[in-house]
Design a protein around this motif. Sequence first.
Motif, PDB file in Angstrom:
ATOM      1  N   ARG A  86     -75.754  73.980 -63.391  1.00 32.53           N
ATOM      2  CA  ARG A  86     -74.541  74.227 -64.431  1.00 32.53           C
ATOM      3  C   ARG A  86     -73.419  73.241 -64.140  1.00 32.53           C
ATOM      4  NH1 ARG A  86     -76.132  80.004 -63.871  1.00 32.53           N
ATOM      5  NH2 ARG A  86     -76.729  80.624 -66.032  1.00 32.53           N
ATOM      6  N   ALA A  87     -73.059  72.679 -62.901  1.00 37.43           N
ATOM      7  CA  ALA A  87     -71.972  71.950 -62.441  1.00 37.43           C
ATOM      8  C   ALA A  87     -72.268  70.623 -62.885  1.00 37.43           C
ATOM      9  CB  ALA A  87     -71.672  72.166 -61.207  1.00 37.43           C
ATOM     10  N   LEU A 145     -82.799  75.023 -71.478  1.00 39.23           N
ATOM     11  CA  LEU A 145     -83.263  74.258 -70.181  1.00 39.23           C
ATOM     12  C   LEU A 145     -83.248  75.394 -68.737  1.00 39.23           C
ATOM     13  CD1 LEU A 145     -80.532  71.445 -70.347  1.00 39.23           C
ATOM     14  CD2 LEU A 145     -82.913  71.141 -70.220  1.00 39.23           C
ATOM     15  N   LEU A 146     -82.590  76.277 -69.004  1.00 35.02           N
ATOM     16  CA  LEU A 146     -82.634  77.639 -68.054  1.00 35.02           C
ATOM     17  C   LEU A 146     -84.070  78.123 -68.293  1.00 35.02           C
ATOM     18  CD1 LEU A 146     -79.147  78.960 -67.656  1.00 35.02           C
ATOM     19  CD2 LEU A 146     -80.481  77.815 -65.724  1.00 35.02           C
ATOM     20  N   ASP A 182     -83.799  74.479 -58.727  1.00 34.24           N
ATOM     21  CA  ASP A 182     -83.648  75.138 -57.364  1.00 34.24           C
ATOM     22  C   ASP A 182     -82.454  75.820 -57.368  1.00 34.24           C
ATOM     23  OD1 ASP A 182     -86.151  74.059 -56.756  1.00 34.24           O
ATOM     24  OD2 ASP A 182     -85.337  72.041 -56.105  1.00 34.24           O
ATOM     25  N   ASP A 183     -81.276  75.391 -57.853  1.00 35.62           N
ATOM     26  CA  ASP A 183     -79.926  75.856 -57.790  1.00 35.62           C
ATOM     27  C   ASP A 183     -79.340  75.884 -59.096  1.00 35.62           C
ATOM     28  OD1 ASP A 183     -77.178  76.288 -57.425  1.00 35.62           O
ATOM     29  OD2 ASP A 183     -77.135  75.445 -55.416  1.00 35.62           O
TER      30      ASP A 183
END
Length: 424
Positions: free
Chosen positions: A349-350, A336-337, A343-344
């Motif tokens: 991740r959170a 996914l990354l 944007d963040d």
Amino acid sequence: MASDPILEIICASYIKSAEAESFNGLVAAALLSIDANLDRLRSHLAKLVSDGRISCVFSSQDSNMHIKRFPEPPVDKQLPLLETEPPNRFTLYPSSREIEQRLDVSRWNDRPFTKALVLGEAQLAFRAFDMASLERYSNDPRYLVYFNDYMGRLSIRDEAFQDATFPERDKVSLQTFGLGFRDELVPHLIVYLRYLTSLSPEHQQYWMSYLVPDGVRMCRQYFQSSVLGEFWQNRSIRYAIVEEMDLINEMSQAIWGTALFRELPVDDVPIGLTTFLRPTSENYDRFIMALDKLLSDSINLKFFEGKVPLETETVRKDGKIEVQRKGSLNLLEEWLLAEIIWDDKQAFRATVIAPLRKVRKERQGPAHTFSPDRFSAEYYETRRSLLWSVFNSLSNIRRTFGRHPKAAQIKIETWLDEERIDVF
């Protein structure tokens, strides 16, 4: 006091029906053979209703006047209808006091729920039970227990039913049961009297041992479907999670040619993913195991082939290279990354990865260690919170995939797009 022939006929008719476990009322028109003067008959019945000796069920108020499905309406609601309704359009039922004066109801002491119906209680009156009552059946492979989000049913399996060595007393079923809640949203089991009465004496006694006091309310969704026959407009959080995974599969297939998840469950909902569990650490672990199987265990590792490395290579102290397969969540995060510009990354991740990792991490405890069982109502809130975070994770992935041109034509159901979701 002189005997009232009309009252005696009403009582005798009902008692005969109750002894046959039909629990039918007497159609008022049958009393015209006793008093052909309809106005006088109406006046007589009104006096019996006012004195609390009988009650009426009107076909204009209920689709089946021949059984008392619901508690009788207040006297001031019955009396106006008594003046206008045709006598073949309403039925009469004696009060519990009148029944007890004419019938030895102790015959049903070993069948308390049947006894309640014999005494004239409404068939769709319900009893509330501790969730532990269900475990006898859900943990016994001889019973089939079907779960939905707010309702279910149980029955003896065909093999056990046909087994001559299996006790007849245990060949029982419940056509339906549902969810009820206390004010603090602690779930309880709800069962209508009409279904409890079909249980054997031994099983009625068993269920009585788990009866809880008044104060449990039937959940709105169960009332709508089982009583009103209305379609449930919303969906459950469990159903919404599976729907998000289905959409992610459809989108990933359209965009990359491979589904991100393997085949997902359709109809069979394991008890661990339902609310029909007591709030114990053991049952919470059961929930976590079921949720992790649905999530991380369903990730299709073949999806990542050719997209990100499937293994890591680590040089050991002795100079040899150690190769390890990456876990499904590591592959998902890495891909996914790499595939999407966020944007963040920390917020990603959170919001997206952390809930899935939390489920996987909490699964490790029950999978590898023994610990004493613990009871706490806090497990209900912990469960609800975790389900919402998992849904939010999957919803973010689906909405991100949905911005791809190849996924533009994939239909999103209105209830999901508007998040009309109930958490049980």
